[in-house]
Design an enzyme around this catalytic site. Structure first.
Site, PDB file in Angstrom:
ATOM      1  CG  ASP A  27      -5.397   2.980   2.802  1.00 34.47           C
ATOM      2  OD1 ASP A  27      -6.326   3.037   1.979  1.00 34.47           O
ATOM      3  OD2 ASP A  27      -4.488   2.132   2.743  1.00 34.47           O
ATOM      4  CG  ASP A  42      -5.032   0.146  12.137  1.00 28.01           C
ATOM      5  OD1 ASP A  42      -5.642  -0.809  12.655  1.00 28.01           O
ATOM      6  OD2 ASP A  42      -5.028   0.374  10.915  1.00 28.01           O
ATOM      7  CE  LYS A 101      -9.863   1.848   1.240  1.00 24.51           C
ATOM      8  NZ  LYS A 101      -8.489   1.729   0.774  1.00 24.51           N
ATOM      9  N   GLY A 129       2.346   1.055   5.716  1.00 22.08           N
ATOM     10  CA  GLY A 129       2.866   1.480   4.402  1.00 22.08           C
ATOM     11  C   GLY A 129       2.783   2.989   4.186  1.00 22.08           C
ATOM     12  CB  ALA A 136      -2.161  -1.591  11.103  1.00 22.91           C
ATOM     13  N   PRO A 137      -0.555  -2.109   8.250  1.00 19.13           N
ATOM     14  CG  PRO A 137       0.676  -3.574   6.896  1.00 19.13           C
ATOM     15  CD  PRO A 137      -0.661  -2.885   7.001  1.00 19.13           C
ATOM     16  CB  SER A 188      -0.872   0.074   1.247  1.00 24.32           C
ATOM     17  OG  SER A 188      -1.691  -1.003   1.343  1.00 24.32           O
TER      18      SER A 188
HETATM   19  C1  LIG Z   1      -6.166  -0.859   3.897  1.00 21.44           C
HETATM   20  S1  LIG Z   1      -5.608  -1.006   5.525  1.00 21.44           S
HETATM   21  C2  LIG Z   1      -4.441   0.279   5.647  1.00 21.44           C
HETATM   22  C3  LIG Z   1      -3.128  -0.038   5.029  1.00 21.44           C
HETATM   23  C4  LIG Z   1      -2.104   1.025   5.324  1.00 21.44           C
HETATM   24  N1  LIG Z   1      -2.451   2.298   4.695  1.00 21.44           N
HETATM   25  C5  LIG Z   1      -0.734   0.628   4.840  1.00 21.44           C
HETATM   26  O1  LIG Z   1      -0.215   1.290   3.930  1.00 21.44           O
HETATM   27  O2  LIG Z   1      -0.154  -0.314   5.372  1.00 21.44           O
HETATM   28  C6  LIG Z   1      -6.937  -0.392   6.443  1.00 21.44           C
HETATM   29  C7  LIG Z   1      -6.676  -0.286   7.929  1.00 21.44           C
HETATM   30  O3  LIG Z   1      -7.708   0.507   8.492  1.00 21.44           O
HETATM   31  C8  LIG Z   1      -7.914   0.052   9.807  1.00 21.44           C
HETATM   32  N2  LIG Z   1      -9.212   0.557  10.272  1.00 21.44           N
HETATM   33  C9  LIG Z   1     -10.443   0.303   9.774  1.00 21.44           C
HETATM   34  N3  LIG Z   1     -11.378   0.963  10.497  1.00 21.44           N
HETATM   35  C10 LIG Z   1     -10.706   1.649  11.449  1.00 21.44           C
HETATM   36  C11 LIG Z   1     -11.100   2.521  12.486  1.00 21.44           C
HETATM   37  N4  LIG Z   1     -12.388   2.828  12.688  1.00 21.44           N
HETATM   38  N5  LIG Z   1     -10.146   3.060  13.271  1.00 21.44           N
HETATM   39  C12 LIG Z   1      -8.839   2.774  13.076  1.00 21.44           C
HETATM   40  N6  LIG Z   1      -8.411   1.953  12.100  1.00 21.44           N
HETATM   41  C13 LIG Z   1      -9.335   1.397  11.302  1.00 21.44           C
HETATM   42  C14 LIG Z   1      -7.815  -1.450   9.702  1.00 21.44           C
HETATM   43  O4  LIG Z   1      -7.487  -2.011  10.961  1.00 21.44           O
HETATM   44  C15 LIG Z   1      -6.699  -1.619   8.670  1.00 21.44           C
HETATM   45  O5  LIG Z   1      -5.461  -1.831   9.305  1.00 21.44           O
END
Ligand SMILES: C[S@@+](CC[C@H](N)C(=O)[O-])C[C@H]1O[C@@H](n2cnc3c(N)ncnc32)[C@H](O)[C@@H]1O
Length: 352
Positions: free
Chosen positions: A271, A235, A300, A219, A216-217, A185
């Site tokens: 994200d 996260d 999305k 990127g 998380a994780p 990502s």
């Molecule tokens: C697509 S991943 C993000 C990837 C990240 N941008 C990267 O580059 O590694 C989406 C993340 O959003 C987090 N997430 C979803 N809803 C959330 C919330 N309400 N609060 C915090 N994190 C959230 C999920 O746990 C997940 O780790």
């Protein structure tokens, strides 16, 4: 044929590309599509040519490249060059040689990608032939010539206005996977900074503070940290690799919709996988409360009516920022690394 516009897009998103274009430029005409591209022939070709003069691909979300198509050429198996040079010789004086450069291209689809090797090999031959005729002149040329191949026996002769067209072949900015990044990502934010944020290097500076919602994780956090920012990574999931231990990263296991910074930050990136309207409202709220100056966020779009959803989200942002007296700039793109989603850049120009 009448001049037409050739638009490149991600394969499978031709309808979105058409809908967006039709919403922004309501011209009468006909569409034809192939995987990864759409061609629009307007009833009024003068209107179309005028539009091409001011059509800035950076303002379009689903279009990667916008070209003026002037001729379609059928190519022989033995001699592909002559039909092309003949068609080029017949172009109207305004579009005729010299051109700044010649690029041989194909769509970014399963049908188009196998033509890549052919385009590279044949590109050398075309370039040499045009150089001999003094048809390529970087300084004097007004347009860049793009030969768009739909197969080895058919090519469209098209032109780009370099100041308004994408500067990348196929309209795709290539970004290299950085070593040490915890997820692919990371490429999305790297590409967004390259494409959506003018002068990004001067806007992301050491000592600045950023917040990464849904980090998380790690990127996206990795990209911010690479520019020297200190990052609050929000996260409930775990950060990985260096991003779990980096001294400039503070990981907070909190809800990204509830978290707010104690003092204003320079950058917000987001994200989180959520309904796009919820994300749009959240981002708008950060600006209205003066929590950030810049934001990059992903919407999305798994639904069918993607363009309608984008208009709804941008309407929400506009309504909130307008009421708060904030002047802003919002640009968006379906990036090469975006699938059923788009990435947006919002920045405050004046107010709050
Ligand atoms: C697509 S991943 C993000 C990837 C990240 N941008 C990267 O580059 O590694 C989406 C993340 O959003 C987090 N997430 C979803 N809803 C959330 C919330 N309400 N609060 C915090 N994190 C959230 C999920 O746990 C997940 O780790």
């Amino acid at each position: 044929m009448n001049p037409a516009l050739l638009l490149y897009c991600r394969p499978g998103f031709e309808a979105d590309c058409q809908q967006e274009f039709a919403a922004r430029y309501p011209l009468d005409g006909r569409w034809q599509t192939g995987a990864g591209y759409a061609i629009f022939e307007a009833d009024d070709s003068v209107e179309l040519m005028e539009l091409h003069q001011q059509l800035d691909v950076a303002q379009l979300i689903f279009t990667r490249q916008a070209l003026l198509a002037l001729a379609k050429v059928t190519l022989g198996e033995r001699d592909r060059l002559t039909p092309i040079t003949n068609a080029l010789a017949e172009l109207d004086a305004h579009y005729a040689a010299p051109w700044k450069a010649v690029w041989l291209e194909h769509s970014d689809s399963d049908e188009g990608k196998p033509l890549s090797g052919f385009c590279k090999r044949f590109g050398g031959i075309v370039e040499e032939a045009l150089q001999k005729r003094k048809a390529i002149d970087e300084r004097r040329g007004r347009y860049r010539l793009h030969l768009f191949f739909t197969s080895m026996s058919e090519a469209w002769i098209t032109l780009a206005k370099p100041a308004l067209a994408s500067p990348w072949p196929l309209g795709i900015a290539r970004v290299r996977m950085p070593t040490g990044a915890p997820s692919r990502s990371t490429l999305k934010l790297a590409e967004a900074l390259m494409i959506l944020v003018p002068d990004a290097e001067s806007k992301l500076k050491p000592g600045m503070v950023g917040v990464d919602l849904g980090a998380a994780p790690g990127g996206w956090t990795f990209q911010l940290v690479s520019h020297g920012l200190k990052v609050f990574a929000i996260d409930n999931g775990p950060m990985k690799g260096d991003m779990a231990i980096h001294p400039h990263v503070k990981h907070l296991r909190q809800d990204g919709f509830k978290y707010r910074p104690q003092s204003p930050v320079d950058w917000l990136v987001c994200d989180m996988v959520e309904q796009p309207a919820r994300i749009a409202q959240l981002i708008a709220d950060w600006f209205v409360r003066g929590h950030t100056r810049h934001a990059v966020f992903n919407l999305k779009l798994p639904m069918k009516k993607r363009w309608a959803e984008i208009e709804r989200c941008f309407g929400l942002i506009d309504g909130a920022l307008y009421s708060a007296g904030i002047e802003y700039q919002l640009t968006a793109k379906q990036l090469y690394h975006d699938r059923e989603e788009i990435t947006c850049y919002l920045t405050r120009i004046k107010g709050r």
